[in-house]
Design an enzyme around this catalytic site. Structure first.
Site, PDB file in Angstrom:
ATOM      1  N   ASP A  26       0.861  -1.095   0.074  1.00 37.49           N
ATOM      2  CA  ASP A  26       0.080   0.194  -0.128  1.00 37.49           C
ATOM      3  C   ASP A  26       0.978   1.375  -0.200  1.00 37.49           C
ATOM      4  O   ASP A  26       2.043   1.166   0.542  1.00 37.49           O
ATOM      5  CB  ASP A  26      -0.892  -0.037   1.354  1.00 37.49           C
ATOM      6  CG  ASP A  26      -1.957   0.984   0.976  1.00 37.49           C
ATOM      7  OD1 ASP A  26      -2.196   1.486   0.050  1.00 37.49           O
ATOM      8  OD2 ASP A  26      -2.656   1.094   2.063  1.00 37.49           O
ATOM      9  N   ARG A  30       0.245   7.587  -2.419  1.00 40.20           N
ATOM     10  CA  ARG A  30       0.711   8.655  -1.916  1.00 40.20           C
ATOM     11  C   ARG A  30       2.141   9.046  -2.089  1.00 40.20           C
ATOM     12  O   ARG A  30       2.716  10.273  -2.117  1.00 40.20           O
ATOM     13  CB  ARG A  30       0.494   8.262  -0.305  1.00 40.20           C
ATOM     14  CG  ARG A  30      -0.780   8.604   0.111  1.00 40.20           C
ATOM     15  CD  ARG A  30      -1.163   8.081   1.450  1.00 40.20           C
ATOM     16  NE  ARG A  30      -1.525   6.528   1.203  1.00 40.20           N
ATOM     17  CZ  ARG A  30      -2.006   5.609   2.001  1.00 40.20           C
ATOM     18  NH1 ARG A  30      -1.502   5.924   3.384  1.00 40.20           N
ATOM     19  NH2 ARG A  30      -1.973   4.204   1.788  1.00 40.20           N
ATOM     20  N   THR A  72     -10.678  -7.346  -4.655  1.00 40.16           N
ATOM     21  CA  THR A  72     -12.099  -7.301  -5.186  1.00 40.16           C
ATOM     22  C   THR A  72     -12.656  -5.989  -5.193  1.00 40.16           C
ATOM     23  O   THR A  72     -13.477  -5.695  -6.262  1.00 40.16           O
ATOM     24  CB  THR A  72     -12.970  -8.470  -4.421  1.00 40.16           C
ATOM     25  OG1 THR A  72     -12.817  -8.195  -3.314  1.00 40.16           O
ATOM     26  CG2 THR A  72     -12.690  -9.858  -4.892  1.00 40.16           C
ATOM     27  N   ASN A  74     -10.845  -3.189  -5.525  1.00 42.78           N
ATOM     28  CA  ASN A  74      -9.970  -2.350  -6.746  1.00 42.78           C
ATOM     29  C   ASN A  74     -10.728  -1.956  -7.883  1.00 42.78           C
ATOM     30  O   ASN A  74     -10.011  -1.197  -8.514  1.00 42.78           O
ATOM     31  CB  ASN A  74      -8.471  -2.708  -6.718  1.00 42.78           C
ATOM     32  CG  ASN A  74      -7.665  -2.670  -5.421  1.00 42.78           C
ATOM     33  OD1 ASN A  74      -6.679  -3.216  -5.327  1.00 42.78           O
ATOM     34  ND2 ASN A  74      -7.941  -1.517  -4.544  1.00 42.78           N
ATOM     35  N   TRP A  75     -11.768  -2.636  -8.508  1.00 42.07           N
ATOM     36  CA  TRP A  75     -12.265  -2.497  -9.476  1.00 42.07           C
ATOM     37  C   TRP A  75     -13.066  -1.053  -9.467  1.00 42.07           C
ATOM     38  O   TRP A  75     -13.302  -0.353 -10.538  1.00 42.07           O
ATOM     39  CB  TRP A  75     -13.402  -3.585  -9.909  1.00 42.07           C
ATOM     40  CG  TRP A  75     -12.868  -5.056 -10.219  1.00 42.07           C
ATOM     41  CD1 TRP A  75     -12.903  -5.820  -9.297  1.00 42.07           C
ATOM     42  CD2 TRP A  75     -12.148  -5.230 -11.172  1.00 42.07           C
ATOM     43  NE1 TRP A  75     -11.997  -7.033  -9.815  1.00 42.07           N
ATOM     44  CE2 TRP A  75     -11.810  -6.657 -11.218  1.00 42.07           C
ATOM     45  CE3 TRP A  75     -11.665  -4.872 -12.549  1.00 42.07           C
ATOM     46  CZ2 TRP A  75     -10.853  -7.441 -11.920  1.00 42.07           C
ATOM     47  CZ3 TRP A  75     -11.030  -5.509 -13.303  1.00 42.07           C
ATOM     48  CH2 TRP A  75     -10.844  -6.804 -13.231  1.00 42.07           C
ATOM     49  N   SER A 202      -7.940  -4.959   5.508  1.00 40.83           N
ATOM     50  CA  SER A 202      -8.784  -4.507   4.007  1.00 40.83           C
ATOM     51  C   SER A 202      -8.957  -5.903   3.403  1.00 40.83           C
ATOM     52  O   SER A 202      -8.558  -5.940   1.950  1.00 40.83           O
ATOM     53  CB  SER A 202      -7.503  -3.716   2.996  1.00 40.83           C
ATOM     54  OG  SER A 202      -7.675  -2.569   3.825  1.00 40.83           O
ATOM     55  N   GLU A 213       1.212 -12.838  13.098  1.00 37.05           N
ATOM     56  CA  GLU A 213       1.776 -11.366  13.560  1.00 37.05           C
ATOM     57  C   GLU A 213       1.638 -10.173  12.661  1.00 37.05           C
ATOM     58  O   GLU A 213       1.718 -10.695  11.439  1.00 37.05           O
ATOM     59  CB  GLU A 213       3.153 -11.520  13.740  1.00 37.05           C
ATOM     60  CG  GLU A 213       3.291 -12.643  15.130  1.00 37.05           C
ATOM     61  CD  GLU A 213       2.689 -12.399  16.312  1.00 37.05           C
ATOM     62  OE1 GLU A 213       2.769 -11.082  16.643  1.00 37.05           O
ATOM     63  OE2 GLU A 213       2.518 -13.230  17.157  1.00 37.05           O
TER      64      GLU A 213
HETATM   65  C1  FPP Z   1      -1.986   0.174  -3.372  1.00 41.62           C
HETATM   66  O1  FPP Z   1      -1.498   1.376  -3.546  1.00 41.62           O
HETATM   67  C2  FPP Z   1      -1.483  -0.502  -4.244  1.00 41.62           C
HETATM   68  C3  FPP Z   1      -2.372  -1.414  -5.139  1.00 41.62           C
HETATM   69  C4  FPP Z   1      -3.833  -1.229  -5.092  1.00 41.62           C
HETATM   70  C5  FPP Z   1      -1.786  -1.966  -6.150  1.00 41.62           C
HETATM   71  C6  FPP Z   1      -0.426  -2.628  -5.850  1.00 41.62           C
HETATM   72  C7  FPP Z   1       0.249  -2.884  -7.100  1.00 41.62           C
HETATM   73  C8  FPP Z   1       1.687  -2.844  -7.245  1.00 41.62           C
HETATM   74  C9  FPP Z   1       2.605  -2.666  -6.293  1.00 41.62           C
HETATM   75  C10 FPP Z   1       2.125  -2.736  -8.823  1.00 41.62           C
HETATM   76  C11 FPP Z   1       1.422  -3.819  -9.677  1.00 41.62           C
HETATM   77  C12 FPP Z   1       1.569  -5.119  -9.201  1.00 41.62           C
HETATM   78  C13 FPP Z   1       2.107  -6.093 -10.169  1.00 41.62           C
HETATM   79  C14 FPP Z   1       2.137  -7.445  -9.403  1.00 41.62           C
HETATM   80  C15 FPP Z   1       2.276  -5.935 -11.392  1.00 41.62           C
HETATM   81  P1  FPP Z   1      -2.646   2.598  -3.574  1.00 41.62           P
HETATM   82  O2  FPP Z   1      -2.600   3.063  -4.989  1.00 41.62           O
HETATM   83  O3  FPP Z   1      -3.809   2.306  -2.819  1.00 41.62           O
HETATM   84  O4  FPP Z   1      -1.880   3.853  -2.788  1.00 41.62           O
HETATM   85  P2  FPP Z   1      -2.510   4.927  -2.088  1.00 41.62           P
HETATM   86  O5  FPP Z   1      -3.323   4.358  -0.849  1.00 41.62           O
HETATM   87  O6  FPP Z   1      -1.420   5.773  -1.372  1.00 41.62           O
HETATM   88  O7  FPP Z   1      -3.342   5.845  -3.023  1.00 41.62           O
END
Ligand code: FPP
Length: 250
Positions: A26, A30, A72, A74-75, A202, A213
């Protein structure tokens, strides 16, 4: 195997490395925002972190690494961001394949993969087929993954087995139930890491995290380093895991 230099400062007990580590990656957005970059650049930087963390897990002898890459939920993100993440997955699997394979990594996934674009599914299936006999870290990319959905689907599969006469309801236990989860009965995560300052699961590995842990930090995922991983493991090793029992001193 890990060298003493790599272990410096964190005093890791190499005989008690967690068998399974889960990471909620995550803070990409940011990280990008703080640099006046588009969110997509944060995701790209997040891929670089994946590379270094998979390498480190392999060096340390971690057996399973589950990376929460797309939930699920993130769409709900803008279509362009979802499209970017799907393309990034394909690019990641193509560009990293050789190194991952040479390092003996098994590339696998959990989640409802059927709903991903065909090119993602094909790339994932091919990566799995070509690496399934490897003996290094088993990396699960959690894609279109949700812990609640995983539990519901496991119940559906178990009920189908009951209907088919393969399973008696009384034979469904905590342990037999785990066979119906996406990855089957693999060890539950010993350690779940969430960077970026959020203090929640989440929808990640809800069934499997009963005795995990947790290790939280303010670091955004693109800034997360192998030293942070070793710190998380070192901190976890200092904890007294009792799994609901008592330790030997009572
Ligand atoms: C959360 O950061 C991250 C994700 C929802 C996607 C994670 C994906 C990657 C690390 C790269 C792609 C992965 C692969 C396997 C190619 P956020 O966007 O929610 O960050 P924020 O909370 O700061 O907005």
């Amino acid at each position: 195997m890990v060298s003493e230099a790599a272990n410096a400062g964190q005093e890791l007990d190499l005989s008690r490395i967690p068998a399974h580590i889960g990471i909620i990656m995550d803070g990409n957005g940011r990280w990008a925002k703080a640099r006046n970059l588009p969110r997509s650049m944060g995701h790209k930087a997040g891929v670089e972190t994946i590379r270094s963390i998979v390498r480190e897990c392999n060096r340390l002898g971690v057996k399973y690494l589950t990376l929460y890459a797309f939930s699920t939920e993130n769409w709900k993100r803008p279509e362009a961001e979802v499209g970017f993440l799907m393309d990034l997955l394909v690019r990641y699997l193509r560009s990293e394949f050789q190194e991952l394979h040479e390092n003996n990594v098994i590339i696998d996934s959990i989640g409802d993969i059927e709903a991903l674009p065909a090119k993602c599914r094909q790339e994932l299936e091919s990566a799995y087929e070509r690496t399934r006999s490897n003996t290094g870290v088993h990396m699960y990319l959690a894609l279109n993954y949700g812990g609640q959905r995983e539990i519901v689907k496991a119940v559906q599969k178990a009920m189908a087995d009951v209907q088919a006469g393969i399973l008696k309801p009384e034979d469904l236990t905590e342990s037999t139930f785990s066979r119906y989860l996406y990855a089957g009965a693999i060890p539950e995560p010993d350690l779940i890491i969430r960077p970026s300052g959020e203090l929640r699961l989440s929808n990640f590995m809800l069934y499997q995290s009963a005795y995990s842990e947790f290790w939280f930090s303010q670091i955004n995922w693109p800034d997360f380093t192998p030293a942070d991983l070793r710190q998380a493991i070192a901190d976890c090793q200092k904890r007294d895991r009792r799994f609901g029992g008592v330790n030997s001193e009572g």
